[in-house]
Design a protein around this motif. Structure first.
Motif, PDB file in Angstrom:
ATOM      1  N   GLN A   1       0.829  -1.205   0.000  1.00 26.58           N
ATOM      2  CA  GLN A   1       0.000   0.000   0.000  1.00 26.58           C
ATOM      3  C   GLN A   1       0.864   1.257   0.000  1.00 26.58           C
ATOM      4  O   GLN A   1       0.587   2.222  -0.716  1.00 26.58           O
ATOM      5  N   ALA A   2       1.921   1.264   0.808  1.00 25.41           N
ATOM      6  CA  ALA A   2       2.816   2.421   0.855  1.00 25.41           C
ATOM      7  C   ALA A   2       3.477   2.642  -0.500  1.00 25.41           C
ATOM      8  O   ALA A   2       3.593   3.787  -0.970  1.00 25.41           O
ATOM      9  N   PHE A   3       3.917   1.561  -1.142  1.00 23.54           N
ATOM     10  CA  PHE A   3       4.512   1.663  -2.480  1.00 23.54           C
ATOM     11  C   PHE A   3       3.520   2.281  -3.456  1.00 23.54           C
ATOM     12  O   PHE A   3       3.865   3.180  -4.237  1.00 23.54           O
TER      13      PHE A   3
ATOM     14  N   GLN B   1       3.863   5.697  -5.532  1.00 25.49           N
ATOM     15  CA  GLN B   1       3.731   5.626  -6.983  1.00 25.49           C
ATOM     16  C   GLN B   1       2.653   6.586  -7.479  1.00 25.49           C
ATOM     17  O   GLN B   1       2.832   7.290  -8.481  1.00 25.49           O
ATOM     18  N   ALA B   2       1.548   6.649  -6.756  1.00 26.07           N
ATOM     19  CA  ALA B   2       0.433   7.500  -7.164  1.00 26.07           C
ATOM     20  C   ALA B   2       0.823   8.978  -7.191  1.00 26.07           C
ATOM     21  O   ALA B   2       0.566   9.691  -8.177  1.00 26.07           O
ATOM     22  N   PHE B   3       1.452   9.451  -6.122  1.00 25.09           N
ATOM     23  CA  PHE B   3       1.795  10.871  -6.078  1.00 25.09           C
ATOM     24  C   PHE B   3       2.994  11.193  -6.970  1.00 25.09           C
ATOM     25  O   PHE B   3       3.075  12.288  -7.533  1.00 25.09           O
TER      26      PHE B   3
ATOM     27  N   ALA C   1       9.202   1.647   1.357  1.00 29.54           N
ATOM     28  CA  ALA C   1       8.258   1.275   0.297  1.00 29.54           C
ATOM     29  C   ALA C   1       7.692   2.512  -0.394  1.00 29.54           C
ATOM     30  O   ALA C   1       7.589   2.551  -1.628  1.00 29.54           O
ATOM     31  N   TYR C   2       7.318   3.532   0.399  1.00 27.44           N
ATOM     32  CA  TYR C   2       6.783   4.756  -0.211  1.00 27.44           C
ATOM     33  C   TYR C   2       7.847   5.421  -1.082  1.00 27.44           C
ATOM     34  O   TYR C   2       7.561   5.859  -2.200  1.00 27.44           O
ATOM     35  N   THR C   3       9.085   5.482  -0.573  1.00 29.63           N
ATOM     36  CA  THR C   3      10.181   6.097  -1.326  1.00 29.63           C
ATOM     37  C   THR C   3      10.419   5.363  -2.637  1.00 29.63           C
ATOM     38  O   THR C   3      10.595   5.990  -3.699  1.00 29.63           O
TER      39      THR C   3
END
Length: 370
Positions: A133-135, A139-141, A284-286
């Motif tokens: 989810q964080a990934f 990716q979305a932003f 993951a977000y990064t």
């Protein structure tokens, strides 16, 4: 058939170019600013609509807000047009014009309304639970910024002036201290000392921008995770809630997303020992963000991302503390010390970031150089 007698939502909905007769209108979502309703009709295409009453007390420039929304959506749709109408409508919001081809309707009470197509079979989360989810959020932003990177930010109106300007926020804090309306300054002297010790570092992004080192971009400015719609497999589908989209710097979006994702506790957690970092979610977000954004970001922008991670919780703490000193006039509170608790929680997050700075910097560097 929907009972529309004296129903303001029904009257408002019929000011837009919807297909079919309205069957029902129900409240929708958990937003705290605008009032949102799902409008379902008997149209054969099966499409439903999202009706929103815009909070014009917060967004006073409704004309500018809707101007920004249209420019951004038109640009996104043009970028994706080659993928087909169905894909475009799933991947971007679609504005429904009024019956006189306007972007919004103002009713007799002075309230402002707008309408979008409802994106069916999507889901969103208030709290990030998994690295996947964080990934997807990153990716979305990253994708959102990338697709808008060739649109001149000067075409957009600054809807909330100085929203992420730390000098503006610190000036407000100093004014609150000088006025001391609620007589609370002496009780928070240690917190103020902590803030002022870090003030100069928190000006890094602003200093880079003022020196012309950072390009002005179109940024979302409210990158909490529930502003991303995912499909049923938790893959990116659409970025929503474009009210705060305006000119800005990419580190602001990155920092605010990390602020809301990496914190293991609530924003108003009273027990600050529970405020610890979820490093795997940061990683993951990064990864997700830079998988999309790496191709358009400048070196200076990538180097500013970590400054954004520190700035956004710091600035939120400054805003909470300013309101506490002023006597709680801006944020809704549920008990007298609520804004002070929020302040301490955000500053504990800053402290945790400082303790793990080398690790966070290494993760960023690894993903920047991929």
């Amino acid at each position: 058939m929907f009972d529309y007698k004296n129903n303001i939502e029904f009257v408002a909905a019929n000011q837009f170019r919807i297909k079919g007769e309205i069957l029902n209108i129900d409240r929708f979502g958990s937003g705290h600013i605008n009032d949102t309703f799902c409008v379902r009709t008997d149209a054969s295409n099966g499409k439903s609509y999202l009706l929103q009453r815009i909070n014009h007390h917060i967004f006073s420039n409704v004309e500018g807000l809707m101007h920004n929304t249209k420019i951004v959506l038109d640009h996104l749709k043009a970028k994706l047009a080659h993928l087909g109408t169905e894909y475009v409508e799933k991947s971007t919001l679609t504005l429904i014009p009024t019956i006189v081809d306007g972007l919004y309707h103002q009713d007799e009470k002075g309230d402002y309304w707008r309408m979008f197509l409802l994106l069916e079979n999507t889901k969103s989360y208030d709290i990030v639970e998994t690295p996947q989810q964080a990934f997807s959020g990153g990716q979305a932003f990253g994708q959102f910024q990338k697709r808008l990177s060739d649109l001149d930010a000067r075409n957009l109106v600054e809807i909330l002036p100085n929203f992420h300007n730390i000098d503006f926020r610190m000036d407000n804090l100093r004014k609150a201290i000088a006025d001391n309306k609620a007589g609370r300054v002496d009780a928070v002297s240690d917190i103020l000392a902590y803030i002022f010790e870090r003030e100069e570092r928190m000006r890094n992004i602003l200093k880079m921008a003022n020196a012309g080192e950072l390009p002005l971009r179109i940024t979302h400015n409210d990158t909490k995770f529930n502003n991303v719609l995912l499909d049923q497999d938790d893959n990116v589908q659409c970025v929503i809630d474009l009210d705060t989209v305006m000119p800005g710097y990419v580190a602001y979006d990155f920092g605010d997303a990390i602020r809301t994702i990496i914190n293991s506790a609530a924003e108003d957690e009273e027990d600050v020992t529970k405020v610890v970092l979820n490093i795997p979610l940061f990683q993951a977000y990064t990864e997700g963000y830079l998988s999309e954004a790496r191709e358009f970001l400048t070196d200076a922008e990538m180097n500013s991302l970590l400054d954004g991670v520190f700035l956004l919780p710091f600035m939120q703490a400054v805003r909470f503390l300013t309101d506490y000193i002023d006597g709680d006039t801006y944020y809704k509170i549920h008990y007298p010390e609520h804004n002070l608790v929020r302040t301490k929680s955000q500053l504990k997050l800053v402290q945790e970031l400082e303790l793990h700075e080398e690790e966070l910097a290494a993760i960023l560097t690894e993903n920047i150089t991929k």
